[in-house]
Design a protein around this motif. Structure first.
Motif, mmCIF file in Angstrom:
data_model
loop_
_atom_site.group_PDB
_atom_site.id
_atom_site.type_symbol
_atom_site.label_atom_id
_atom_site.label_comp_id
_atom_site.label_asym_id
_atom_site.label_seq_id
_atom_site.Cartn_x
_atom_site.Cartn_y
_atom_site.Cartn_z
ATOM 1 N N ALA A 19 14.211 -4.778 2.852
ATOM 2 C CA ALA A 19 13.110 -5.880 2.844
ATOM 3 C C ALA A 19 12.273 -6.481 4.055
ATOM 4 N N LYS A 20 13.131 -5.895 5.108
ATOM 5 C CA LYS A 20 12.360 -5.979 6.473
ATOM 6 C C LYS A 20 11.431 -4.853 6.666
ATOM 7 N N GLY A 21 11.690 -3.871 6.016
ATOM 8 C CA GLY A 21 10.725 -2.513 6.089
ATOM 9 C C GLY A 21 9.648 -2.888 5.070
ATOM 10 N N ILE A 22 9.757 -3.436 3.870
ATOM 11 C CA ILE A 22 8.743 -3.875 3.065
ATOM 12 C C ILE A 22 7.677 -4.800 3.570
ATOM 13 N N ILE A 23 8.430 -5.829 4.418
ATOM 14 C CA ILE A 23 7.603 -6.887 5.150
ATOM 15 C C ILE A 23 6.775 -6.070 6.149
ATOM 16 N N LYS A 24 7.331 -5.484 7.014
ATOM 17 C CA LYS A 24 6.672 -4.884 7.815
ATOM 18 C C LYS A 24 5.568 -4.075 7.595
ATOM 19 N N GLU A 25 5.645 -3.361 6.381
ATOM 20 C CA GLU A 25 4.658 -2.419 6.066
ATOM 21 C C GLU A 25 3.453 -3.033 5.588
ATOM 22 N N LEU A 26 3.715 -4.139 4.746
ATOM 23 C CA LEU A 26 2.767 -5.032 4.189
ATOM 24 C C LEU A 26 1.985 -5.869 5.110
ATOM 25 N N SER A 27 2.824 -6.144 6.195
ATOM 26 C CA SER A 27 2.189 -7.067 7.331
ATOM 27 C C SER A 27 1.307 -6.206 8.097
ATOM 28 N N GLU A 28 1.483 -4.801 8.277
ATOM 29 C CA GLU A 28 0.407 -4.125 8.949
ATOM 30 C C GLU A 28 -0.735 -3.969 8.053
ATOM 31 N N VAL A 29 -0.614 -4.011 6.707
ATOM 32 C CA VAL A 29 -1.771 -3.818 6.046
ATOM 33 C C VAL A 29 -2.976 -5.222 6.451
ATOM 34 N N PHE A 30 -2.035 -6.425 6.609
ATOM 35 C CA PHE A 30 -2.939 -7.347 6.622
ATOM 36 C C PHE A 30 -3.449 -7.539 8.087
ATOM 37 N N ILE A 31 -2.563 -6.890 8.952
ATOM 38 C CA ILE A 31 -3.052 -7.001 10.503
ATOM 39 C C ILE A 31 -4.370 -6.035 10.732
ATOM 40 N N GLN A 32 -4.193 -4.893 9.778
ATOM 41 C CA GLN A 32 -5.290 -3.891 9.929
ATOM 42 C C GLN A 32 -6.872 -4.511 9.320
ATOM 43 N N THR A 33 -6.356 -5.372 8.427
ATOM 44 C CA THR A 33 -7.568 -6.174 7.707
ATOM 45 C C THR A 33 -8.039 -7.529 8.565
ATOM 46 N N ASN A 34 -7.495 -7.638 9.698
ATOM 47 C CA ASN A 34 -7.671 -9.056 10.420
ATOM 48 C C ASN A 34 -7.270 -10.365 9.591
ATOM 49 N N LEU A 35 -5.893 -10.217 8.795
ATOM 50 C CA LEU A 35 -5.631 -11.461 8.201
ATOM 51 C C LEU A 35 -4.342 -11.954 8.530
#
Length: 335
Positions: A227-243
């Motif tokens: 679960a931590k890995g999935i959260i980290k991966e998807l959070s990075e997607v938001f960070i890259q899009t400035n969300l």
């Protein structure tokens, strides 16, 4: 003469699955009601428990009328209400809300596989009940400041069409490839996945620190890392899009190491969440037009499937996996 048609295999199967899920929810609600320190949350869960008991009774009645054995499901032996609180800070309603989200999908699917009017009405009633409590839980969490809304974006002023294949950009094998900003459909699925995994993470952390069996505890620890890995991966997607990344201020596991639920129940609950997660990631893949998102979701589905498969082996080993009703083995009868 029979007044009703004999139930079909699909109806028997959907009723069996529903019985398993609802008896598990009833046991967990009983514990959360006992430990609730907020009267409004306690009322929500008490009312839900009472309404779900009615539907479990309806399923039992159908089984009895058909001469079918009543499934075991989850009983008073699977819950201990006298142990310390395992979760705090609004987790009970956060958990109920996620369960209702799962149930909405299950009941809608079950409706498509039933034919008899009384069973249709049963799932229609469960669907309405589930939608109502999902709304109630959502409003409760918003009022308490325990639920983070999805990001806001500027309102569109004109209709646009995709002009070329670069819209699909974001090739997973090339991290330097240009990625367009997420569209609102993609944002919604990423946000929902992060939100669900955050709640699931706290749930499984509580399971990990309180389970009796050593192998089961290790299984839950592995689930927490997944679960931590999935959260980290998807959070990075938001960070890259400035969300902004959704991070709820509530719903944490306490320090208690005493299990309120049986290992059998906790394993089934985790299995249910894995099935839901695979379905959600499949939808995320279907509605994402950025190649890198589809690739990520495909990897998540594979990892979750393998994790759920290892959990099934543990359940079988310990005699915790109740078999769904089976069709007759006619080849065996012929020999």
């Amino acid at each position: 003469m029979r007044e009703k048609a004999t139930i079909t295999s699909s109806e028997l199967g959907t009723l069996w699955l529903t019985y398993q899920e609802k008896t598990m929810i009833l046991r967990m609600l009983e514990y959360f009601i006992e430990k609730a320190d907020d009267e409004k949350a306690k009322d929500i869960m008490t009312n839900l428990h009472a309404e779900l008991e009615v539907y479990v009774g309806k399923i039992v009645k159908i089984y009895e009328e058909e001469g079918a054995v009543i499934p075991i499901g989850y009983t008073a032996q699977d819950v201990n209400k006298d142990v310390p609180k395992l979760y705090d800070n609004g987790f009970d309603i956060m958990f109920v809300r996620l369960l209702k989200e799962i149930s909405m999908g299950l009941h809608s699917l079950n409706l498509t596989m039933t034919f008899r009017e009384d069973i249709n009405r049963l799932f229609e009633g469960l669907t309405a009940l589930t939608q109502n409590y999902f709304r109630i839980c959502t409003q409760y969490l918003l009022e308490k400041g325990l639920l983070v809304r999805s990001p806001y974006v500027s309102m569109p002023k004109s209709v646009e069409f995709v002009k070329d294949n670069s819209y699909l950009g974001g090739i997973a094998l090339n991290p330097l490839s240009k990625k367009r900003p997420l569209n609102t459909v993609e944002i919604s699925h990423v946000h929902k996945a992060i939100e669900s995994n955050l709640t699931g993470l706290q749930l499984i952390l509580g399971f990990a620190q309180s389970a009796d069996d050593r192998e089961v505890r290790q299984f839950f620890n592995e689930g927490a890392e997944l679960a931590k890995g999935i959260i980290k991966e998807l959070s990075e997607v938001f960070i890259q899009t400035n969300l902004p990344i959704p991070q709820s201020p509530g719903g944490n596991a306490t320090r208690s190491t005493v299990a309120p639920f049986s290992d059998k129940l906790m394993m089934y609950c985790t299995s249910l969440f894995c099935s839901f997660s695979m379905g959600s990631n499949s939808l995320g893949t279907a509605f994402s037009l950025r190649n890198d998102l589809s690739a990520k979701n495909a990897i998540f589905i594979k990892d979750i499937f393998e994790y759920a498969h290892s959990g099934a082996k543990i359940m079988i080993k310990n005699g915790w996996m109740e078999e769904p009703p089976q069709m007759e083995d006619r080849k065996q009868k012929m020999n």
